[in-house]
Motif scaffolding. Sequence first.
Motif, short mmCIF file in Angstrom:
data_model
loop_
_atom_site.label_atom_id
_atom_site.label_comp_id
_atom_site.label_asym_id
_atom_site.label_seq_id
_atom_site.Cartn_x
_atom_site.Cartn_y
_atom_site.Cartn_z
N LEU A 1 -1.39 10.48 9.54
CA LEU A 1 -0.42 9.78 8.69
C LEU A 1 0.19 8.57 9.40
N GLU A 2 0.77 8.84 10.56
CA GLU A 2 1.55 7.79 11.24
C GLU A 2 0.71 6.55 11.53
N GLU A 3 -0.53 6.76 12.00
CA GLU A 3 -1.39 5.63 12.39
C GLU A 3 -1.72 4.72 11.21
N GLN A 4 -1.56 5.22 9.99
CA GLN A 4 -1.95 4.41 8.83
C GLN A 4 -0.76 3.66 8.20
N ILE A 5 0.44 3.90 8.72
CA ILE A 5 1.61 3.23 8.16
C ILE A 5 1.71 1.80 8.71
N ASP A 6 1.90 0.82 7.83
CA ASP A 6 2.12 -0.55 8.29
C ASP A 6 3.32 -1.17 7.56
N ASP A 7 3.54 -2.48 7.77
CA ASP A 7 4.71 -3.15 7.19
C ASP A 7 4.72 -3.13 5.67
N LYS B 1 -4.71 0.16 -8.30
CA LYS B 1 -5.47 -0.82 -7.51
C LYS B 1 -5.57 -2.12 -8.29
N ARG B 2 -5.68 -1.99 -9.61
CA ARG B 2 -5.80 -3.18 -10.45
C ARG B 2 -4.47 -3.92 -10.56
N PHE B 3 -3.38 -3.28 -10.10
CA PHE B 3 -2.07 -3.93 -10.02
C PHE B 3 -1.88 -4.53 -8.62
N GLY B 4 -2.90 -4.38 -7.77
CA GLY B 4 -2.83 -4.93 -6.42
C GLY B 4 -2.21 -3.99 -5.40
N ILE B 5 -2.03 -2.72 -5.76
CA ILE B 5 -1.46 -1.74 -4.82
C ILE B 5 -2.58 -0.83 -4.35
N SER B 6 -2.79 -0.75 -3.04
CA SER B 6 -3.89 0.08 -2.55
C SER B 6 -3.37 1.40 -2.00
N ALA B 7 -4.22 2.42 -2.06
CA ALA B 7 -3.84 3.75 -1.57
C ALA B 7 -4.72 4.13 -0.39
N LYS B 8 -4.07 4.64 0.67
CA LYS B 8 -4.79 5.17 1.82
C LYS B 8 -4.54 6.68 1.84
N ILE B 9 -5.58 7.42 2.23
CA ILE B 9 -5.48 8.87 2.12
C ILE B 9 -5.17 9.51 3.48
N PHE B 10 -4.21 10.44 3.48
CA PHE B 10 -3.92 11.17 4.73
C PHE B 10 -4.04 12.67 4.49
N LYS B 11 -4.22 13.40 5.59
CA LYS B 11 -4.38 14.86 5.49
C LYS B 11 -3.00 15.51 5.43
N SER B 12 -2.68 16.07 4.28
CA SER B 12 -1.32 16.61 4.14
C SER B 12 -1.16 18.00 4.75
N ASP B 13 -2.28 18.68 5.07
CA ASP B 13 -2.17 20.00 5.71
C ASP B 13 -1.45 19.92 7.05
N ASP B 14 -1.73 18.83 7.81
CA ASP B 14 -1.11 18.72 9.13
C ASP B 14 -0.56 17.31 9.42
N ALA B 15 -0.73 16.38 8.47
CA ALA B 15 -0.23 15.00 8.63
C ALA B 15 -0.75 14.33 9.90
N SER B 16 -1.94 14.78 10.38
CA SER B 16 -2.44 14.30 11.68
C SER B 16 -2.81 12.82 11.66
N ASN C 1 0.84 -1.21 0.00
CA ASN C 1 0.00 0.00 0.00
C ASN C 1 0.87 1.24 0.00
N ILE C 2 0.26 2.35 -0.37
CA ILE C 2 0.93 3.65 -0.31
C ILE C 2 0.01 4.62 0.41
N LEU C 3 0.59 5.68 0.94
CA LEU C 3 -0.22 6.73 1.56
C LEU C 3 -0.18 7.95 0.67
#
Length: 422
Positions: A136-142, A119-134, A99-101
Amino acid sequence: MQKDTIAVHAGYNNKEGWGTMNVPIAQTTAYAFRDAEHAANLFALKELGSIYTRLTNPTTDVLEQRFAQLEGGAGAICVASGQSAIFYAIVNVAEAGDNILISDKLYGGAVTLLTHTIKRFGISAKIFKSDDASNLEEQIDDKTKAIFFESLSNPQIAIADIDKIVEIAKRKGVLTVCDNTVASAALFNPIKFGVDVVVHSTSKYTNGQGSAIGGIVVERDGLADFFKQNSKRYYHFNEPDESYHGLVYTEVPLPNFCLRIRLALLRDIGATQSPYNSWLLLQTIETLDIRMEKHSKSALEVAKFLETHPKVKAVNYPGLESSPYYKKAQKYFKDGKASGLISFEVEDYDTAKKVIDSAKLFSVVVNIGDSKSLIVHPASTTHSQLSETELKKAGVNPTTIRLSIGLENPLDLIEDLKLALK
Ligand SMILES: *Cc1c(COP(=O)(O)O)cnc(C)c1O
């Protein structure tokens, strides 16, 4: 060296090789080898040189060196468009199951590429708020392979919290990729603020005349060490590449990220920039610095005018003190200069349409970064496929007008808008 000097000299020595003042176009598909051993050495990377223009080209090479220096990077690779630069930067690290953020404020083409196509290549995207990155960290995984954002976003004209994004990414060992198209290499250099990889659509301000589509990827110095330190996440930079006779990228003393794009992705997918477009960009990049000064100065004047106009409800320009992004513009961008994009709100949809149809110097165009000023109504054009809630999320109202301020005299632009707003 200063950036305006780099822009006219870097990557080319007129005392060697061609000896021409202007960099020539190597308009060729392939290159002759001295002999069989020379050919074998080039393929084995024992010697560096051109093999085939899908992979390298001497004109494009000058542009790559020049741009890498402009961005303060270790290496760069030109590709056919901004979209292919983003695609290559992402699939250079992510594969099926990863996945990517991505920032919640991105260019429309980046949104469809990163949320639908890959997504059709099997890579998923998660969205984070770039104004303050509030969030971001909680959505990062291995399986998170990259954090993607725009320094100054198109079309929201928002500035990301770059320091915070970089701080989190460094702690977590995740690669940051910043699209620096709108700010341009003249006003902002993400690598100097710790970003790992920078991408551009050079079709916009870098070209500056709307005459060629192009893209570029630039990497910071030391990415091989980063990939070694985070070898579990980025194992394919540390393990033999079966498709390139067992080459281990981190063992090659060349900028690793671009090397892998060239040897694997350009080789196989082939969205190469034409030598002619590289040459065009070499002409226009020489004036990037002075153009960005003028785009920014004129945009500030136009924004100030709009702010005082009774028919204008709100103006969004990071160079205005009233902007929520003013402080970030001052912190990150050269002399607080905020490039040429402005958006503003009028009373209703009909007024927006009338303004767009009445402006004479502004062309109705869905592009940015041209020497000619451009005007667009995002809700009915670039963003017409979005639902009402998606529009709101993207910060686009039916009453929003976006301007790309060109190189005309700002007094004429203001006069034109005055008449259009009558
Ligand atoms: C235009 C644009 C792109 C896409 O670039 P192309 O050269 O049109 O493929 C990517 N990112 C941003 C911010 C853009 O404005």
